[in-house]
Design a protein around this motif. Sequence first.
Motif, PDB file in Angstrom:
ATOM      1  N   LYS A  50      88.733  37.842  57.316  1.00 59.05           N
ATOM      2  CA  LYS A  50      89.061  38.539  58.553  1.00 59.05           C
ATOM      3  C   LYS A  50      88.031  39.626  58.825  1.00 59.05           C
ATOM      4  O   LYS A  50      87.748  40.458  57.966  1.00 59.05           O
ATOM      5  N   GLU A  52      86.727  42.984  60.049  1.00 59.63           N
ATOM      6  CA  GLU A  52      87.305  44.322  60.191  1.00 59.63           C
ATOM      7  C   GLU A  52      86.171  45.314  60.332  1.00 59.63           C
ATOM      8  O   GLU A  52      85.089  45.119  59.790  1.00 59.63           O
ATOM      9  N   GLY A  53      86.447  46.384  61.030  1.00 63.05           N
ATOM     10  CA  GLY A  53      85.482  47.462  61.151  1.00 63.05           C
ATOM     11  C   GLY A  53      85.737  48.515  60.094  1.00 63.05           C
ATOM     12  O   GLY A  53      86.279  48.232  59.024  1.00 63.05           O
ATOM     13  N   ASN A  54      85.359  49.736  60.382  1.00 65.04           N
ATOM     14  CA  ASN A  54      85.596  50.879  59.499  1.00 65.04           C
ATOM     15  C   ASN A  54      85.020  50.691  58.111  1.00 65.04           C
ATOM     16  O   ASN A  54      85.601  51.108  57.114  1.00 65.04           O
ATOM     17  N   ARG A  56      84.766  48.201  56.106  1.00 60.93           N
ATOM     18  CA  ARG A  56      85.466  47.354  55.130  1.00 60.93           C
ATOM     19  C   ARG A  56      84.453  46.532  54.337  1.00 60.93           C
ATOM     20  O   ARG A  56      84.641  46.232  53.169  1.00 60.93           O
ATOM     21  N   TYR A  57      83.335  46.167  55.003  1.00 59.97           N
ATOM     22  CA  TYR A  57      82.326  45.333  54.365  1.00 59.97           C
ATOM     23  C   TYR A  57      81.016  46.100  54.224  1.00 59.97           C
ATOM     24  O   TYR A  57      80.702  46.973  55.021  1.00 59.97           O
ATOM     25  N   GLN A  83      80.370  50.144  61.405  1.00 54.21           N
ATOM     26  CA  GLN A  83      81.447  49.228  61.023  1.00 54.21           C
ATOM     27  C   GLN A  83      81.164  48.514  59.700  1.00 54.21           C
ATOM     28  O   GLN A  83      82.063  48.280  58.912  1.00 54.21           O
ATOM     29  N   ASP A 140      83.187  43.114  49.988  1.00 55.50           N
ATOM     30  CA  ASP A 140      84.411  43.774  50.428  1.00 55.50           C
ATOM     31  C   ASP A 140      84.503  45.094  49.671  1.00 55.50           C
ATOM     32  O   ASP A 140      84.622  45.109  48.445  1.00 55.50           O
ATOM     33  N   ASN A 161      82.469  36.987  65.217  1.00 55.19           N
ATOM     34  CA  ASN A 161      83.693  37.561  64.660  1.00 55.19           C
ATOM     35  C   ASN A 161      83.722  39.082  64.693  1.00 55.19           C
ATOM     36  O   ASN A 161      84.795  39.679  64.726  1.00 55.19           O
ATOM     37  N   PHE A 162      82.553  39.699  64.676  1.00 60.17           N
ATOM     38  CA  PHE A 162      82.501  41.166  64.719  1.00 60.17           C
ATOM     39  C   PHE A 162      82.214  41.674  66.138  1.00 60.17           C
ATOM     40  O   PHE A 162      81.945  42.845  66.339  1.00 60.17           O
ATOM     41  N   TRP A 165      83.380  45.028  67.745  1.00 61.49           N
ATOM     42  CA  TRP A 165      82.768  46.280  67.309  1.00 61.49           C
ATOM     43  C   TRP A 165      81.323  46.414  67.759  1.00 61.49           C
ATOM     44  O   TRP A 165      80.647  47.379  67.401  1.00 61.49           O
TER      45      TRP A 165
END
Length: 195
Positions: A50, A52-54, A56-57, A83, A140, A161-162, A165
Amino acid sequence: MANYDYEIVNGRKIRVRPKETVSEIDKNGYFRRQPNHFTTPFGDGENDLKAEGNKRYRLVWAKLCHWSNRAAIVRELEGLEDQISVNMVEHAPYEKNLGWEYVYNENNIDPVLGDQFLSEAYYRADDDYQGRTTVPALIDTTTGKVVNNDYNWLTTYFEVNFRPWHKKGAPELYPVELREEIDKMNRSSKPSAAG
């Protein structure tokens, strides 16, 4: 589980990097790059990763590898700096090749992951991983595990997918009308051994 050769570096047990000349040269002497191991796609499927921003990756890349340069460039062009965090690795001189190391950080330790070598995130994800640790690698940050090292498709995931952002006015690097052609080139590309 296979037997591996290890070196102790700063109290860390680091697995010695497999040699391409042993594992990636076919009987005719041709280089056959190892397949990507962490290839779960980003998407909406039950088993997909999935987006995700912030932060996460975390994208790990190296100047030496054109495939990882591509991923780092797309991340910046699309404005994903806030992100997806980033760090660079390089090979450092050891008696035995230990793979990519965070040589640009204080004490060679990634400040987010706490790792000295990229291989630590690879083996955290799969303790019996037998290939080389390659870049680009997406990690991750909540688990410290590599989740994707699929250099062919990583930039496509950043594009599609991103997208929520992307910065305002970000370029369209994967236009719908060219996707079939781009995908065909991605499937047929044969990278060098750098990564």
